[in-house]
Design an enzyme around this catalytic site. Sequence first.
Site, PDB file in Angstrom:
ATOM      1  N   GLY A  17       0.818  -1.212   0.000  1.00 21.42           N
ATOM      2  CA  GLY A  17       0.000   0.000   0.000  1.00 21.42           C
ATOM      3  C   GLY A  17       0.844   1.250   0.000  1.00 21.42           C
ATOM      4  O   GLY A  17       2.023   1.231   0.402  1.00 21.42           O
ATOM      5  N   ARG A 107       9.042  -5.597  -6.963  1.00 17.22           N
ATOM      6  CA  ARG A 107       9.419  -5.789  -5.567  1.00 17.22           C
ATOM      7  C   ARG A 107       8.694  -6.997  -4.977  1.00 17.22           C
ATOM      8  O   ARG A 107       9.266  -7.812  -4.259  1.00 17.22           O
ATOM      9  CB  ARG A 107       9.082  -4.507  -4.769  1.00 17.22           C
ATOM     10  CG  ARG A 107       9.312  -4.618  -3.282  1.00 17.22           C
ATOM     11  CD  ARG A 107      10.768  -4.878  -2.944  1.00 17.22           C
ATOM     12  NE  ARG A 107      11.628  -3.806  -3.406  1.00 17.22           N
ATOM     13  CZ  ARG A 107      11.891  -2.695  -2.729  1.00 17.22           C
ATOM     14  NH1 ARG A 107      11.388  -2.527  -1.536  1.00 17.22           N
ATOM     15  NH2 ARG A 107      12.678  -1.754  -3.222  1.00 17.22           N
ATOM     16  N   ARG A 164       6.172  12.720  -0.613  1.00 17.81           N
ATOM     17  CA  ARG A 164       6.669  11.333  -0.539  1.00 17.81           C
ATOM     18  C   ARG A 164       5.600  10.363  -1.075  1.00 17.81           C
ATOM     19  O   ARG A 164       5.887   9.472  -1.856  1.00 17.81           O
ATOM     20  CB  ARG A 164       7.007  10.984   0.917  1.00 17.81           C
ATOM     21  CG  ARG A 164       7.781   9.693   1.001  1.00 17.81           C
ATOM     22  CD  ARG A 164       7.802   9.091   2.396  1.00 17.81           C
ATOM     23  NE  ARG A 164       8.564   9.848   3.376  1.00 17.81           N
ATOM     24  CZ  ARG A 164       8.824   9.395   4.605  1.00 17.81           C
ATOM     25  NH1 ARG A 164       8.403   8.204   4.978  1.00 17.81           N
ATOM     26  NH2 ARG A 164       9.492  10.134   5.470  1.00 17.81           N
ATOM     27  N   ARG A 223     -14.742  -6.139  36.816  1.00 16.83           N
ATOM     28  CA  ARG A 223     -15.284  -7.378  37.361  1.00 16.83           C
ATOM     29  C   ARG A 223     -16.641  -7.051  37.965  1.00 16.83           C
ATOM     30  O   ARG A 223     -16.965  -5.894  38.244  1.00 16.83           O
ATOM     31  CB  ARG A 223     -14.346  -7.928  38.444  1.00 16.83           C
ATOM     32  CG  ARG A 223     -13.085  -8.488  37.854  1.00 16.83           C
ATOM     33  CD  ARG A 223     -12.063  -8.813  38.920  1.00 16.83           C
ATOM     34  NE  ARG A 223     -12.458  -9.919  39.779  1.00 16.83           N
ATOM     35  CZ  ARG A 223     -11.760 -10.308  40.843  1.00 16.83           C
ATOM     36  NH1 ARG A 223     -10.644  -9.664  41.181  1.00 16.83           N
ATOM     37  NH2 ARG A 223     -12.160 -11.324  41.571  1.00 16.83           N
ATOM     38  N   HIS A 224     -17.430  -8.071  38.206  1.00 17.09           N
ATOM     39  CA  HIS A 224     -18.701  -7.920  38.931  1.00 17.09           C
ATOM     40  C   HIS A 224     -18.411  -7.328  40.315  1.00 17.09           C
ATOM     41  O   HIS A 224     -17.265  -7.374  40.793  1.00 17.09           O
ATOM     42  CB  HIS A 224     -19.353  -9.295  39.088  1.00 17.09           C
ATOM     43  CG  HIS A 224     -18.373 -10.289  39.656  1.00 17.09           C
ATOM     44  ND1 HIS A 224     -18.099 -10.369  41.000  1.00 17.09           N
ATOM     45  CD2 HIS A 224     -17.558 -11.187  39.038  1.00 17.09           C
ATOM     46  CE1 HIS A 224     -17.173 -11.304  41.202  1.00 17.09           C
ATOM     47  NE2 HIS A 224     -16.829 -11.809  40.022  1.00 17.09           N
ATOM     48  N   ASN A 230     -16.719 -14.371  46.897  1.00 22.07           N
ATOM     49  CA  ASN A 230     -15.511 -13.558  47.092  1.00 22.07           C
ATOM     50  C   ASN A 230     -15.286 -13.305  48.583  1.00 22.07           C
ATOM     51  O   ASN A 230     -14.152 -13.389  49.060  1.00 22.07           O
ATOM     52  CB  ASN A 230     -15.627 -12.185  46.401  1.00 22.07           C
ATOM     53  CG  ASN A 230     -15.566 -12.255  44.888  1.00 22.07           C
ATOM     54  OD1 ASN A 230     -16.260 -11.512  44.203  1.00 22.07           O
ATOM     55  ND2 ASN A 230     -14.737 -13.132  44.355  1.00 22.07           N
ATOM     56  N   ARG A 274     -23.605 -13.070  39.318  1.00 20.69           N
ATOM     57  CA  ARG A 274     -22.937 -11.901  39.893  1.00 20.69           C
ATOM     58  C   ARG A 274     -22.678 -10.789  38.869  1.00 20.69           C
ATOM     59  O   ARG A 274     -22.623  -9.618  39.227  1.00 20.69           O
ATOM     60  CB  ARG A 274     -21.654 -12.313  40.622  1.00 20.69           C
ATOM     61  CG  ARG A 274     -20.661 -13.166  39.820  1.00 20.69           C
ATOM     62  CD  ARG A 274     -19.705 -13.838  40.804  1.00 20.69           C
ATOM     63  NE  ARG A 274     -18.590 -14.570  40.209  1.00 20.69           N
ATOM     64  CZ  ARG A 274     -18.666 -15.829  39.771  1.00 20.69           C
ATOM     65  NH1 ARG A 274     -19.813 -16.484  39.800  1.00 20.69           N
ATOM     66  NH2 ARG A 274     -17.581 -16.428  39.303  1.00 20.69           N
ATOM     67  N   GLU A 294     -16.621 -17.089  33.930  1.00 24.82           N
ATOM     68  CA  GLU A 294     -15.298 -17.205  34.546  1.00 24.82           C
ATOM     69  C   GLU A 294     -14.629 -18.523  34.181  1.00 24.82           C
ATOM     70  O   GLU A 294     -15.317 -19.507  33.835  1.00 24.82           O
ATOM     71  CB  GLU A 294     -15.433 -17.064  36.075  1.00 24.82           C
ATOM     72  CG  GLU A 294     -14.127 -17.125  36.869  1.00 24.82           C
ATOM     73  CD  GLU A 294     -13.033 -16.140  36.399  1.00 24.82           C
ATOM     74  OE1 GLU A 294     -12.776 -16.039  35.183  1.00 24.82           O
ATOM     75  OE2 GLU A 294     -12.421 -15.517  37.276  1.00 24.82           O
ATOM     76  N   HIS A 360     -15.206 -11.321  34.793  1.00 26.81           N
ATOM     77  CA  HIS A 360     -14.586 -11.991  35.937  1.00 26.81           C
ATOM     78  C   HIS A 360     -13.070 -11.852  35.821  1.00 26.81           C
ATOM     79  O   HIS A 360     -12.548 -11.536  34.754  1.00 26.81           O
ATOM     80  CB  HIS A 360     -14.958 -13.471  35.926  1.00 26.81           C
ATOM     81  CG  HIS A 360     -16.434 -13.711  35.906  1.00 26.81           C
ATOM     82  ND1 HIS A 360     -17.166 -13.964  37.032  1.00 26.81           N
ATOM     83  CD2 HIS A 360     -17.320 -13.711  34.866  1.00 26.81           C
ATOM     84  CE1 HIS A 360     -18.444 -14.132  36.695  1.00 26.81           C
ATOM     85  NE2 HIS A 360     -18.564 -13.979  35.389  1.00 26.81           N
ATOM     86  N   GLN A 361     -12.408 -12.210  36.908  1.00 31.76           N
ATOM     87  CA  GLN A 361     -10.958 -11.995  36.972  1.00 31.76           C
ATOM     88  C   GLN A 361     -10.189 -12.630  35.792  1.00 31.76           C
ATOM     89  O   GLN A 361      -9.461 -11.935  35.082  1.00 31.76           O
ATOM     90  CB  GLN A 361     -10.442 -12.557  38.295  1.00 31.76           C
ATOM     91  CG  GLN A 361      -8.954 -12.390  38.505  1.00 31.76           C
ATOM     92  CD  GLN A 361      -8.578 -12.422  39.966  1.00 31.76           C
ATOM     93  OE1 GLN A 361      -8.073 -11.440  40.481  1.00 31.76           O
ATOM     94  NE2 GLN A 361      -8.825 -13.527  40.628  1.00 31.76           N
ATOM     95  N   VAL A 363     -11.198 -14.073  32.842  1.00 31.97           N
ATOM     96  CA  VAL A 363     -11.591 -13.682  31.469  1.00 31.97           C
ATOM     97  C   VAL A 363     -11.159 -12.248  31.184  1.00 31.97           C
ATOM     98  O   VAL A 363     -10.737 -11.926  30.073  1.00 31.97           O
ATOM     99  CB  VAL A 363     -13.115 -13.791  31.182  1.00 31.97           C
ATOM    100  CG1 VAL A 363     -13.553 -15.197  30.935  1.00 31.97           C
ATOM    101  CG2 VAL A 363     -13.952 -13.129  32.198  1.00 31.97           C
TER     102      VAL A 363
END
Length: 420
Positions: A17, A107, A164, A223-224, A230, A274, A294, A360-361, A363
């Site tokens: 390109g 090229r 250019r 996170r939730h 938790n 959650r 999760e 979640h943590q 993911v």
Amino acid sequence: MVSLARDSSPIVLAMVGLPARGKTSIARKIARYLSWLGHPTRLFNVGNYRRAHLGTAQPHQFFDPNNTEGRQALLGMAMTALDDLIGWLSSGGEVAIYDATNSTRARRNLVIERCQAHGFPVVFIESICNDESIIETNVRETKLRSPDYQGVDPEAALRDFRARIAHYARAYEPLGEPERSYIKIIDVGRQVVLNRIHGYLPARLVPLLMNMHLTPHPIWLTRHGESVFNEKGLLGGDSDLSARGDEYAKNLSAFIRERAGDEHVNVWTSTLRRTIQTARPMTQNHVAWRALDEIDAGVCEGMTYEEIRQQMPEVFNARAADKFRYRYPRGESYEDVIQRLDPLIIQLERQRSPVLVIGHQAVLRALYAYLVDRPAPSCPTLPIPLHTVIELTPTAYACEERRFQLAPAVQGGDSSTAHP
Ligand code: F6P
């Protein structure tokens, strides 16, 4: 340990390109995506070779195809980069992206010959852009900030860069049947043309390239709110929010209202209670994605890390030894999580308005690694604390990040330091 099966025959993706057609941005996006999916990918940018070996301050005359000296020097840089690329693929690399203008058939024939001599197939990826406003934005946002124009008056730099482009445009030959295998992207994904695209890997790129756009918008990851599990330090499950989690949900809703103003926000949750409860105070509809559930801790669901350490030391130690690849018995690894998030990434790339992902943590670690371009194997220890919104705004070459901690404060809940 069982690794994911994948086709890993080496391949060269060669960009084509005129300058300022977004080649480097597309090349970086492809590299980020394929590396994240577990394919060793490396970018070879000929412009960087030129800057390193010939210096940065080259006026537009240097790029004039009638300037024999300049042409020889540029060819030399292009071939040095190509030799390095071939060397890297020969020593075990999988996808090499050759980022150069490759604007003439001569090229491109050279590239094909050299790669084929080593048995590496070449797929060309051409970016054609006729929309002047896109080109102008690209020049201002990327080229004028490049080391080529450091300390140069912006208007003078703009004039020089346009000259250019004109040099390259005079000699430009678009891709056609002689190149055999190629993907043409016209006006940033408005039209995508595929010619002789075979095999798993090139085909996998197509949805990514089709959904590209340049509309900047924030992506919020959170996170939730704190869950009952938790509070007790238990993994996984499908528990409700705690009282503090409920309060976070309300604060999150107010925060998004304030940041987004009147803009439409896509709210995405997992299918677990959650996250859905965290989205409840929001006025927008939300979409629940199974892909956002999760990581499945298999036989360890509902246990604490300490219980796993005591009752299943072999599981605990094997996971500590390779947290990225370790798959819980009857559960998942981080590597598995990345594979199931792939379609969601494509959906995310498509969106033109802000997106709030309530996940979640594990993911979110995987998503975050993709968005900010961190090596996928590092994702299992990335800090994604509770009650924190991570605001990411992707730009042409990078991703801007801000973090907002919202009330109420919570103890623990971040396994980046607690668990190996
Ligand atoms: O503890 C919360 C949690 O989301 C668990 O459900 C999940 O198993 C864990 O975090 C993932 O974090 P890590 O991979 O560090 O164990």
